[in-house]
Design a protein around this motif. Structure first.
Motif, PDB file in Angstrom:
ATOM      1  N   VAL A  16       0.837  -1.196   0.000  1.00 21.58           N
ATOM      2  CA  VAL A  16       0.000   0.000   0.000  1.00 21.58           C
ATOM      3  C   VAL A  16       0.874   1.248   0.000  1.00 21.58           C
ATOM      4  O   VAL A  16       1.768   1.397   0.843  1.00 21.58           O
ATOM      5  CB  VAL A  16      -0.934   0.030   1.223  1.00 21.58           C
ATOM      6  CG1 VAL A  16      -1.747   1.328   1.254  1.00 21.58           C
ATOM      7  CG2 VAL A  16      -1.872  -1.173   1.211  1.00 21.58           C
ATOM      8  N   GLY A  17       0.615   2.138  -0.946  1.00 18.95           N
ATOM      9  CA  GLY A  17       1.294   3.424  -0.985  1.00 18.95           C
ATOM     10  C   GLY A  17       0.357   4.529  -0.559  1.00 18.95           C
ATOM     11  O   GLY A  17      -0.865   4.354  -0.537  1.00 18.95           O
ATOM     12  N   VAL A  18       0.918   5.668  -0.196  1.00 17.90           N
ATOM     13  CA  VAL A  18       0.127   6.843   0.182  1.00 17.90           C
ATOM     14  C   VAL A  18       0.630   8.027  -0.630  1.00 17.90           C
ATOM     15  O   VAL A  18       1.837   8.269  -0.718  1.00 17.90           O
ATOM     16  CB  VAL A  18       0.244   7.158   1.685  1.00 17.90           C
ATOM     17  CG1 VAL A  18      -0.598   8.374   2.039  1.00 17.90           C
ATOM     18  CG2 VAL A  18      -0.165   5.955   2.528  1.00 17.90           C
ATOM     19  N   ALA A  19      -0.291   8.751  -1.234  1.00 24.60           N
ATOM     20  CA  ALA A  19       0.057   9.943  -2.010  1.00 24.60           C
ATOM     21  C   ALA A  19      -0.831  11.108  -1.581  1.00 24.60           C
ATOM     22  O   ALA A  19      -1.843  10.925  -0.902  1.00 24.60           O
ATOM     23  CB  ALA A  19      -0.121   9.671  -3.515  1.00 24.60           C
ATOM     24  N   LEU A  20      -0.422  12.296  -1.985  1.00 23.27           N
ATOM     25  CA  LEU A  20      -1.222  13.485  -1.716  1.00 23.27           C
ATOM     26  C   LEU A  20      -2.495  13.447  -2.547  1.00 23.27           C
ATOM     27  O   LEU A  20      -2.506  12.947  -3.678  1.00 23.27           O
ATOM     28  CB  LEU A  20      -0.437  14.749  -2.065  1.00 23.27           C
ATOM     29  CG  LEU A  20       0.866  14.992  -1.290  1.00 23.27           C
ATOM     30  CD1 LEU A  20       1.614  16.169  -1.915  1.00 23.27           C
ATOM     31  CD2 LEU A  20       0.577  15.271   0.174  1.00 23.27           C
ATOM     32  N   MET A  21      -3.567  13.991  -2.005  1.00 19.86           N
ATOM     33  CA  MET A  21      -4.805  14.114  -2.778  1.00 19.86           C
ATOM     34  C   MET A  21      -4.567  15.027  -3.977  1.00 19.86           C
ATOM     35  O   MET A  21      -3.702  15.910  -3.945  1.00 19.86           O
ATOM     36  CB  MET A  21      -5.913  14.676  -1.895  1.00 19.86           C
ATOM     37  CG  MET A  21      -6.545  13.645  -0.980  1.00 19.86           C
ATOM     38  SD  MET A  21      -7.598  12.461  -1.865  1.00 19.86           S
ATOM     39  CE  MET A  21      -9.099  13.442  -2.102  1.00 19.86           C
ATOM     40  N   PRO A  22      -5.332  14.846  -5.054  1.00 18.53           N
ATOM     41  CA  PRO A  22      -5.156  15.676  -6.248  1.00 18.53           C
ATOM     42  C   PRO A  22      -5.431  17.155  -5.978  1.00 18.53           C
ATOM     43  O   PRO A  22      -6.251  17.506  -5.139  1.00 18.53           O
ATOM     44  CB  PRO A  22      -6.187  15.094  -7.224  1.00 18.53           C
ATOM     45  CG  PRO A  22      -6.458  13.714  -6.730  1.00 18.53           C
ATOM     46  CD  PRO A  22      -6.337  13.785  -5.243  1.00 18.53           C
ATOM     47  N   GLU A  23      -4.736  17.990  -6.716  1.00 19.46           N
ATOM     48  CA  GLU A  23      -4.957  19.436  -6.661  1.00 19.46           C
ATOM     49  C   GLU A  23      -6.012  19.823  -7.681  1.00 19.46           C
ATOM     50  O   GLU A  23      -5.946  19.424  -8.839  1.00 19.46           O
ATOM     51  CB  GLU A  23      -3.667  20.191  -6.977  1.00 19.46           C
ATOM     52  CG  GLU A  23      -2.536  19.943  -6.006  1.00 19.46           C
ATOM     53  CD  GLU A  23      -1.271  20.669  -6.434  1.00 19.46           C
ATOM     54  OE1 GLU A  23      -1.388  21.707  -7.124  1.00 19.46           O
ATOM     55  OE2 GLU A  23      -0.175  20.193  -6.098  1.00 19.46           O
ATOM     56  N   GLY A  24      -6.980  20.608  -7.257  1.00 20.32           N
ATOM     57  CA  GLY A  24      -7.991  21.109  -8.159  1.00 20.32           C
ATOM     58  C   GLY A  24      -7.632  22.491  -8.670  1.00 20.32           C
ATOM     59  O   GLY A  24      -6.553  23.016  -8.377  1.00 20.32           O
ATOM     60  N   PRO A  25      -8.512  23.128  -9.430  1.00 24.21           N
ATOM     61  CA  PRO A  25      -8.261  24.476  -9.953  1.00 24.21           C
ATOM     62  C   PRO A  25      -7.960  25.497  -8.863  1.00 24.21           C
ATOM     63  O   PRO A  25      -7.249  26.470  -9.098  1.00 24.21           O
ATOM     64  CB  PRO A  25      -9.566  24.803 -10.681  1.00 24.21           C
ATOM     65  CG  PRO A  25     -10.095  23.466 -11.100  1.00 24.21           C
ATOM     66  CD  PRO A  25      -9.751  22.545  -9.972  1.00 24.21           C
ATOM     67  N   ALA A  26      -8.507  25.289  -7.648  1.00 23.82           N
ATOM     68  CA  ALA A  26      -8.249  26.205  -6.538  1.00 23.82           C
ATOM     69  C   ALA A  26      -7.162  25.683  -5.610  1.00 23.82           C
ATOM     70  O   ALA A  26      -6.999  26.180  -4.496  1.00 23.82           O
ATOM     71  CB  ALA A  26      -9.539  26.450  -5.752  1.00 23.82           C
TER      72      ALA A  26
END
Length: 434
Positions: free
Chosen positions: A300-310
């Motif tokens: 299992v890996g952990v990554a940052l949540m995606p960045e949206g337009p804001a």
């Protein structure tokens, strides 16, 4: 802390009145009778940690005994409501942001005195009412992205340094999810002959789960869940609706996420699908790790949540140690709550891998615990240092939640447009705000 499953409890009735005057409890000195406090929680895994915490507290306070009372999550709120009405609530107990407005506005909780600057400010704000803090900050969990390293390796795909998304489908998130979505014939979305009805592995999990899903899309697109704390719902504005469209497009347009017929609450099976290796990327609160990592046959890996337009804005859900305003031993109850907010107990819980502590500067113990189990949870800690938001803090959410899920189930099934679903949900929700 658990991953805050949908909260189901009746609202506190009007029978719960204002704060009762408090008498003085025993001071534990000399030959006086010991004071016994009741401490209520719902997490059986954390109970083991708190047994050690309470033993340390009792050793430092020989005049006080603490009885830990464990209740299953749903029963916890039903009984707490009944106890609050009867004036028999436990002395100290766990409180969540969504339940907080119902209890604090009915006078059930006693204000506490701590140095708020020492704690994560999203947690502090979650338990502040009319300028006063009504709970000692306990811990926090934050939404991050769990992913199946084996599926990435098999597909020859590397996790991007930054996952990004825009409502029109551009960005590295959708591109990565397409590469990881494979049907039984080995084709990907966009390939000639790709069959969305026969997908073997999905690249992403997008589903009707407010805490880990659409609320994060809304905030990362510049929308707002509520106009202010203890205010009105406002997620039917253009930015919010655009974000909701993106979430359902991942399912119904881009076919990189399982269909809502498989994932909608209350029969959602997304966690099981991820553990079974059928989903590559899975937004989840870090509190889910103890229930996922040991049962997964892959790394299992952990990554940052995606960045949206804001930018990136993620839900950070904290708990507080609440003190009953009608405790028969107010001084001792306050002493226990204050102790639970100090370094020793919060470090014990962090080092045991139970929670990220609300007290600043103690996250490394939690990180080290999971590092020893070959999971790097530093992305969760990094997110907590960025832009975070609590679940909606306003009266009525606990009664509104079931209807909210019903409406959004229809949204994810494609039976309601994002604007229709948002308008209905905001109207229903605001009707419950008092």
């Amino acid at each position: 802390m658990k991953n805050n499953p949908p909260i189901r409890c009746a609202l506190l009735t009007a029978a719960v009145l204002a704060l009762a005057s408090c008498g003085s409890g025993g001071d534990g000195g000399g030959g006086e009778e010991k004071v016994t406090l009741t401490y209520r929680l719902w997490d059986d895994q954390q109970k083991a940690g708190y047994e050690r915490v309470m033993a340390a507290f009792e050793q430092a306070n020989p005049g006080i005994d603490v009885e830990i009372e464990l209740l299953p999550y749903d029963q916890y709120w039903t009984k707490l409501t009944a106890d609050a009405v009867a004036g028999t609530a436990p002395d100290v107990f766990w409180m969540t942001p969504t339940q907080f407005p119902e209890y604090v506005t009915k006078g059930v909780l006693a204000p506490v005195q701590v140095d708020t600057a020492k704690y994560h400010q999203t947690v502090v704000g979650s338990f502040t009412y009319e300028g006063k803090l009504y709970g000692v900050p306990k811990d926090w969990g934050v939404v991050g992205l769990l992913y199946n390293k084996d599926l990435f390796e098999q597909a020859g795909v590397e996790m991007p340094d930054r996952l990004t998304w825009k409502a029109d489908g551009t960005g590295t998130l959708l591109d990565t999810a397409r590469k990881l979505t494979v049907d039984e014939a080995g084709k990907h979305p966009g390939d000639p002959g790709f069959d969305p009805a026969k997908v073997k592995t999905y690249g992403f999990a997008s589903w009707n789960h407010y805490q880990t899903q659409w609320m994060n899309w809304v905030a990362s697109n510049g929308g707002k869940l509520v106009d202010r704390p203890f205010g009105k719902y406002s997620f039917n504005d253009p930015a919010s609706v655009q974000a909701l469209q993106f979430g359902v497009d991942l399912v119904n347009k881009h076919h990189v996420s399982p269909p809502a017929t498989q994932t909608n609450p209350p029969t959602g099976k997304v966690t099981d699908m991820f553990k079974a290796g059928k989903i590559a990327m899975f937004p989840a609160n870090n509190a889910l790790l103890p229930f996922v990592a040991p049962e997964s046959a892959f790394e299992v890996g952990v990554a940052l949540m995606p960045e949206g337009p804001a930018g990136r804005s993620v839900n950070l859900n904290g708990l507080a140690e609440a003190v009953s305003a009608k405790s028969e031993h107010p001084e001792e109850a306050m002493k226990l709550a204050a102790y639970l907010g100090t370094e020793q107990p919060q470090k014990m819980m962090a080092d045991g891998g139970y929670v990220f502590p609300a007290l600043n500067g103690l996250s490394q113990g939690y990180v080290d615990y999971w590092k020893a189990r070959k999971i790097d949870v530093t992305p969760f800690a990094r997110e907590a240092e960025g832009t975070t938001f609590p679940l909606p803090i306003t009266t009525g959410f606990t009664g509104f939640e079931t209807k909210l899920n019903q409406i959004f189930n229809e949204l994810y099934l494609g039976e309601l447009s994002p604007q229709e679903a948002a308008d209905q949900a905001v109207a229903e929700g605001n009707a419950t705000v008092k």
